[in-house]
Every structure is written in structure tokens, then in C-alpha cells.
Write a protein that holds these residues in place. Structure first.
Motif, PDB file in Angstrom:
ATOM      1  N   GLU A   1      -9.623  16.433  55.541  1.00  0.00           N
ATOM      2  CA  GLU A   1     -10.270  15.614  56.551  1.00  0.00           C
ATOM      3  C   GLU A   1     -10.646  16.491  57.740  1.00  0.00           C
ATOM      4  O   GLU A   1      -9.864  17.355  58.124  1.00  0.00           O
ATOM      5  CB  GLU A   1      -9.291  14.514  56.999  1.00  0.00           C
ATOM      6  N   THR A   2     -11.803  16.256  58.315  1.00  0.00           N
ATOM      7  CA  THR A   2     -12.220  16.959  59.520  1.00  0.00           C
ATOM      8  C   THR A   2     -11.876  16.091  60.713  1.00  0.00           C
ATOM      9  O   THR A   2     -12.360  14.958  60.817  1.00  0.00           O
ATOM     10  CB  THR A   2     -13.731  17.267  59.483  1.00  0.00           C
ATOM     11  N   LYS A   3     -11.056  16.600  61.604  1.00  0.00           N
ATOM     12  CA  LYS A   3     -10.659  15.846  62.800  1.00  0.00           C
ATOM     13  C   LYS A   3     -11.747  15.876  63.851  1.00  0.00           C
ATOM     14  O   LYS A   3     -12.003  14.873  64.497  1.00  0.00           O
ATOM     15  CB  LYS A   3      -9.349  16.394  63.370  1.00  0.00           C
ATOM     16  N   PHE A   4     -12.384  17.050  64.063  1.00  0.00           N
ATOM     17  CA  PHE A   4     -13.566  17.152  64.904  1.00  0.00           C
ATOM     18  C   PHE A   4     -14.249  18.453  64.596  1.00  0.00           C
ATOM     19  O   PHE A   4     -13.661  19.373  64.057  1.00  0.00           O
ATOM     20  CB  PHE A   4     -13.258  16.996  66.397  1.00  0.00           C
ATOM     21  N   LYS A   5     -15.523  18.510  64.949  1.00  0.00           N
ATOM     22  CA  LYS A   5     -16.336  19.701  64.727  1.00  0.00           C
ATOM     23  C   LYS A   5     -17.367  19.777  65.836  1.00  0.00           C
ATOM     24  O   LYS A   5     -17.936  18.773  66.203  1.00  0.00           O
ATOM     25  CB  LYS A   5     -17.032  19.611  63.365  1.00  0.00           C
TER      26      LYS A   5
ATOM     27  N   LYS B   1     -19.775  14.400  53.760  1.00  0.00           N
ATOM     28  CA  LYS B   1     -18.572  13.691  53.326  1.00  0.00           C
ATOM     29  C   LYS B   1     -18.440  13.692  51.812  1.00  0.00           C
ATOM     30  O   LYS B   1     -17.341  13.530  51.283  1.00  0.00           O
ATOM     31  CB  LYS B   1     -18.560  12.266  53.874  1.00  0.00           C
TER      32      LYS B   1
ATOM     33  N   ASP C   1     -23.907  13.187  57.824  1.00  0.00           N
ATOM     34  CA  ASP C   1     -22.522  12.848  57.508  1.00  0.00           C
ATOM     35  C   ASP C   1     -22.352  12.353  56.080  1.00  0.00           C
ATOM     36  O   ASP C   1     -21.373  12.692  55.420  1.00  0.00           O
ATOM     37  CB  ASP C   1     -21.993  11.792  58.479  1.00  0.00           C
TER      38      ASP C   1
END
Length: 142
Positions: free
Chosen positions: A137-141, A61, A57
Motif C-alpha cells: 500500500e502507498t501511504k503517500f507520494k 492501483k 490512480d
């Protein structure tokens, strides 16, 4: 067709492909040999193609990612796809329907590098035009 156990095994491997067979067997409540056999079968049948590096991460990021829609001259599609494949900052490339032909997922270490990368893609022989969207922004992956 995959069994429920195969699906559970794949889910565990997706979470951590470096899990030991012993750990997987314990989590699945199966014997080590059963898990080894299942993994071998999934590899042989092409369900599991390989194991990939999953970035941490803190590294991901720090990257600037974008989706780049690409319109390609039809007679140069194969050549353009091969040239795009040679650009290491393109993580994924999808053929799509609609106004554009491709969507590339690109990852750069800075906005300056992203700008140069977008210029590089736009300058490829066969690329008619591009349209970029920076991922905020990534909300989920999964």
C-alpha cells in the motif's frame, strides 16, 4: 537559487505539468510573459529537465510494485546498470550504501509477471543476489 515564485511555479507544475501558462499566471498572480520567462529559464538552467507521463490512480492501483535490492559484482557494475536500464518494468534505480548496491522500483501487471521479472533480474550477468519486498500500500507520494 530559486525564488519563492519559482518554487510555487514548480509545485503547480508538479501537480499538473499540462497547466496552461494563463492558468499558472492566474494562480501565481503574475503576468503570462513572466511565467513563460520563468519556465524558459528553469528549463535552460536544468531545473526542469522535461515533462513526464503521470499514470492515473486506476492504472497504478492495478500494478504490483516491489522494491528489489540488488547485490552486484563490482567489476560488472556498469554493464549490469545498463542491462537493468533496458528492462521497461524498472521504473527507478538507485545506488545505495549497505549490504546491497542498488534498489530497483519495479512495476508489473500481475504477480506472475513480477515473478518472471525478478527471475530476469536475478539472471543478469553481474547480479550476485537479490532481495524483494512487494509494496502492499502507498501511504503517500509526492
Amino acid at each position: 537559487m530559486l525564488s519563492k515564485e519559482d518554487e510555487r511555479l514548480l509545485a503547480l507544475l508538479r501537480t499538473n505539468a499540462r497547466s496552461s501558462v494563463s492558468d499558472l499566471a492566474r494562480l501565481l498572480d503574475l503576468s503570462r510573459s513572466t511565467v513563460q520567462t520563468r519556465i524558459a529559464r528553469l528549463e535552460q538552467t536544468g531545473v526542469i529537465r522535461g515533462y513526464v507521463l503521470d499514470y492515473g490512480d486506476s492504472y497504478t492501483k492495478s500494478l504490483v510494485s516491489a522494491h528489489v535490492s540488488i547485490k552486484v559484482k563490482q567489476k560488472l557494475t556498469v554493464k549490469t546498470n545498463n542491462e537493468l536500464k533496458q528492462i521497461p518494468q524498472i521504473a527507478e534505480l538507485y545506488a545505495i550504501s549497505g549490504e546491497y548496491d542498488l534498489i530497483a522500483v519495479v512495476q508489473a501487471q500481475s504477480t506472475e509477471q513480477l515473478s518472471h521479472l525478478l527471475d530476469q533480474i536475478g539472471d543478469l550477468d553481474g547480479v550476485e543476489r537479490t532481495n524483494s519486498s512487494v509494496i502492499l500500500e502507498t501511504k503517500f507520494k509526492r
